[in-house]
Design a protein around this motif. Structure first.
Motif, short mmCIF file in Angstrom:
data_model
loop_
_atom_site.label_atom_id
_atom_site.label_comp_id
_atom_site.label_asym_id
_atom_site.label_seq_id
_atom_site.Cartn_x
_atom_site.Cartn_y
_atom_site.Cartn_z
N THR A 173 0.94 -1.13 -0.04
CA THR A 173 0.10 0.09 0.13
C THR A 173 0.79 1.09 -0.03
O THR A 173 0.57 2.18 -0.52
CB THR A 173 -1.01 0.08 1.24
N VAL A 174 1.97 1.29 0.90
CA VAL A 174 2.89 2.55 0.75
C VAL A 174 3.46 2.69 -0.38
O VAL A 174 3.51 3.48 -0.94
CB VAL A 174 3.73 2.19 2.06
N ILE A 175 3.99 1.47 -1.10
CA ILE A 175 4.72 1.70 -2.34
C ILE A 175 3.74 2.14 -3.37
O ILE A 175 4.14 3.14 -4.09
CB ILE A 175 5.22 0.05 -2.80
N LYS A 176 2.44 1.52 -3.25
CA LYS A 176 1.55 2.28 -4.54
C LYS A 176 1.23 3.55 -4.30
O LYS A 176 0.86 4.29 -5.25
CB LYS A 176 0.41 1.38 -4.48
N ALA A 177 1.13 3.94 -2.75
CA ALA A 177 0.64 5.25 -2.39
C ALA A 177 1.67 6.30 -2.93
O ALA A 177 1.44 7.38 -3.68
CB ALA A 177 0.48 5.34 -0.90
N MET A 178 2.88 5.94 -2.89
CA MET A 178 4.13 6.72 -3.21
C MET A 178 4.00 7.08 -4.75
O MET A 178 4.34 8.22 -5.17
CB MET A 178 5.43 6.30 -2.94
N THR A 179 3.79 5.82 -5.46
CA THR A 179 3.41 5.71 -6.99
C THR A 179 2.52 7.09 -7.25
O THR A 179 2.73 8.16 -8.08
CB THR A 179 3.30 4.69 -7.65
N LEU A 180 1.24 6.82 -6.71
CA LEU A 180 0.18 7.53 -6.81
C LEU A 180 0.39 9.13 -6.49
O LEU A 180 0.00 10.24 -7.46
CB LEU A 180 -1.14 7.45 -6.17
N ILE A 181 0.93 9.44 -5.49
CA ILE A 181 1.56 10.81 -5.16
C ILE A 181 2.44 11.37 -6.13
O ILE A 181 2.34 12.54 -6.19
CB ILE A 181 1.93 10.77 -3.65
#
Ligand code: CA
Ligand code: CA
Ligand code: CA
Ligand code: CA
Ligand code: CA
Lengths: 505, 505
Positions: free
Chosen positions: B236-244
């Protein structure tokens, strides 16, 4: 490997772990399926005469409506519930879990606190009285972690405990009392070596009023600060750092020592349940709970909405009528609470539950209650009330995981066991929380967050008893200092959520 | 310098800023005190015939019980309230605040968002649906602040918005609706350049249900993630960083441009009030509010419990009966809400208030309402409802500062003005919050936290009007990017507290 799961030696039904065709032979139980048994549904493993009780989880989930033959599908069509009143017996049939003698008991390595309580962690807490001081508690905790954590590895960390309440509440009301009991319970939890309480100054839940109401007294390991008295943020943080520095030497000097497992208070929770929770993770955690009770320890079952309508299954297990009556009183409180708030409380099996093989409200509730094991119910506690009894006890909490666990920690829990079917990631400083997956699929996807996979009960023929033994071993290791998954990620700074009751003015 | 404070040109009484002996001559008002006038109490500055209204804050606080002479002490002994019904006139006597023409209006430098709303800050928010995803939102925000904040100075920061609710709530209930409205309001607040919503997956307030209920749609600046779907914390954190990272370029490209002050929506709050709040900070903020309204902007008065029992003073100012009726409806809701919850709502002057010179409930409420200035009441909003009207409006919120301000930010406030007598330290990302001290003593002690000292109205003869002008200047500067005290400290990561209503199950 069997296609049937036999949850308890007493049970006269077992569950199909996969869909079984009519005529399927099950060698382990020497039976032939008389009809299709869908996955998750029950099959009779003995002949059950008409009117005889049907046992699952070692407990009665209903009675045979007709003569049921070995190999028959057991479900709503041939099983019925007797009127609840017949079940309120206040007997305690569960005397087959003898306490171990002191020399036989398991040990773990814990912190012996002044007064004799045993901690499984060694934190310093910074606790806010009101949301107005929540941020500053986190500032102080962040500052202390930066300044002192590496230097004092025997301290697990500094944790800021903020929340949304503390002002514009009715003085003398239930809401403020629950908040104060929860805060006092955290202060007294043995996983804290020291606590600093920070208030704003003009809030309803002022430090002085809170300390008076909860009979708390300042001391070298319990300090207080008011932001308004201290002259604002900067001075408060400076003063806080001085107070914390004074606390550090005695807290850092604490050392783990071997202590009896009887000192464990294990809080039980389930959240994001699925069709497997009640047959894998919950009974396995229940088997571990029974081992802890036999070792003289305490397990806290909670989540009143999950037993609602099936309360007699716990009442039946109460050690005496006083304990049974306390539970009945809680149930009545919930009826009034939900009605007053226009909320529904309905724990009956849904059509989806029935399709999945759950026949009665007793069976559904037993799926949740299974995590409490099979020992007698020794005591019933209010939310956040100090848990003093040994054995299996019940605490009245909502089903909301975070709020329920907050209440159990306030009650003194020093370990948490949390089962989930869908997966959960939260953590609860200062108390380690072991996550038990109900199925291998979810465990594989969320390995970083889930500590234990109970899926093998379903997919690898591991017995509930063996799974319980392995869980209990992990509980003892974790209590002794090995880190749970959520601790490795650093969870627990945002999960202090006292039960919110009453009006916000 | 005068020893009297004349709060409004219309007033026929003034307040003693120090205790005045009998016979004291007051040159500024050409009067002699006929008796002792205690500090904070009222003195007649004109003769007031029997039955004539007594004006304070430019509004009626009662009627003369007898003929009152210039220089007389005016208090409970010679002042009375008429029955409330006489006051419900639905007239709008306040037409003496003409709107400025567009060319005369003040400007500030704001962010013009797609759709035309104007932001005063440029944040990216990470918003949780449920407490189960609160910690991960903070992990993501912390990670993004570390990775991107220095590199993109045009972004004010990444803010994690966690809260205690989101599950075990009644679907379709008032509690869930208020939570969803508050969250949707934050998503739509123009101080956010972009938002990532993070859910657990199995909560009552699921992302998909929340988006449907609030008519929200994903887009390049509004993204979502489920922890269970994503496979746990790490993924989730990895995906969140990409989206951000994908959101950053358009958000970082936003630039401040001069825009009319008409685009400001100023939320008003008072907390930790003292005897001076109603005569210094509140009326001064009110004077600033009047300037903003004349510039075509919006001010939100809130805190329903503070006008309870004196609601007719706002009803009288309503632009029409529809608006007046909406306010009456809110008052009725509060009566039912507090009764249901066993809470008291009582805004009458306390003995301490009376000793301090407050004669009637109208006068007490006017002290709080004074921060809304003297312009007509244009509209009444529910908690967290989008504020679309210009001019002075009312939002139904509790008096609890944090909850009230959370509601106003959800309604679209892009500036907050917060008066305090005792002192307050909180902040509210993404919206700057100016703190106004009611007295110099507290201001001097809490200079690091309080932005503006309104004490000089009391102790240095500064007029309310001049203080209002100076506050308005600071509002425009802060809206244009100069940092408030609480922003300098970094407050605002723990003050997202949606109003909690209803049962936790
Ligand atoms: Ca549950
Ligand atoms: Ca739960
Ligand atoms: Ca107030
Ligand atoms: Ca307030
Ligand atoms: Ca928080």
């Amino acid at each position: 490997m069997s296609n049937l799961i036999h949850l308890n030696e007493k049970d006269n039904v077992a569950m199909a772990s996969v869909s079984l065709e009519k005529g399927t032979k099950i060698k382990t139980h020497d039976l032939v399926c008389n009809t299709v048994i869908p996955a998750g549904h029950k099959v009779a493993i003995y002949d059950i005469p008409k009117e005889d009780p049907i046992y699952k989880y070692g407990d009665i989930i209903g009675y045979a409506l007709e003569h049921i033959k070995k190999g028959d599908h057991v479900h709503s069509h041939n099983l019925y519930l007797k009127k609840a009143s017949c079940e309120h017996s206040c007997e305690s049939p569960h005397d087959h879990f003898p306490l171990k003698t002191k020399s036989e008991r398991s040990f773990f390595k814990g912190y012996i606190r002044p007064g004799g309580k045993i901690g499984t962690r060694n934190y310093i807490g910074i606790l806010s009285t009101v949301n107005c001081s929540a941020s500053i508690c986190h500032f102080i905790a962040d500052g202390a972690n930066k300044a002192f954590k590496e230097k004092y590895p025997s301290i697990d960390g500094f944790v800021g405990l903020g929340h949304g309440a503390g002002c514009c509440m009715t003085i003398g009301g239930e809401g403020l009392t629950i908040l104060q009991k929860t805060m006092a319970g955290f202060i007294r939890n043995p996983n804290f070596g020291g606590i600093l309480v920070v208030g704003l100054g003009c809030e309803v839940n002022r430090i002085s009023d809170f300390f008076n109401a909860m009979s708390l007294n300042e001391g070298s390991l319990l300090k207080t600060l008011d932001i308004q008295d201290s002259g604002g943020t900067e001075n408060t943080v400076i003063k806080a750092m001085t107070l914390i520095q004074e606390m550090i030497p005695p807290v850092a000097a604490a050392k783990r020592e071997p202590v009896s497992a009887a000192n464990l208070i294990l809080g039980l929770e389930c959240g994001g349940s699925d069709a497997y929770s009640g047959i894998t993770a919950n009974p396995s955690l229940g088997a571990a709970a029974d081992l802890l009770v036999q070792d003289g320890g305490t397990v806290i079952l909670s989540e009143t909405p999950e037993i609602y309508g099936a309360e007699h299954l716990l009442i039946r297990r109460a050690v005496n009528c006083r304990v049974a009556d306390k539970l009945i009183e809680k149930i009545k409180w919930w009826e009034a609470y939900t009605e007053k708030n226009g909320a529904q409380i309905n724990n009956n099996p849904t059509p989806g539950n029935k399709d999945g093989g759950i026949s009665t409200i007793l069976e559904k509730s037993l799926g949740a209650v299974a995590k409490g094991g099979n020992t007698p119910l020794q005591e019933v506690y209010s939310y956040a009330e100090p848990v003093l009894s040994k054995g299996m006890v019940f605490m009245d909490t909502p089903g909301y995981d975070i709020v329920s666990i907050t209440g159990m920690i306030a009650g003194g829990a020093n370990m948490i066991g949390f089962t989930s079917g869908r997966g959960t990631v939260v953590g609860f400083k200062p108390v380690p929380c072991l996550k038990l997956a109900s199925n291998t699929h979810m465990y594989d996807r969320m390995k970083g967050d889930m500590d234990i996979n109970c899926g093998p009960v379903l997919d690898a023929g591991v017995s509930v008893k063996d799974m319980g033994l392995s869980i209990y071993k992990t509980i003892l290791e974790t209590a002794s200092g090995s880190k749970s998954k959520s601790e490795i990620f650093g969870y627990g700074d945002h999960e202090f959520v006292p039960w919110h009751i009453g009006a916000v003015l």
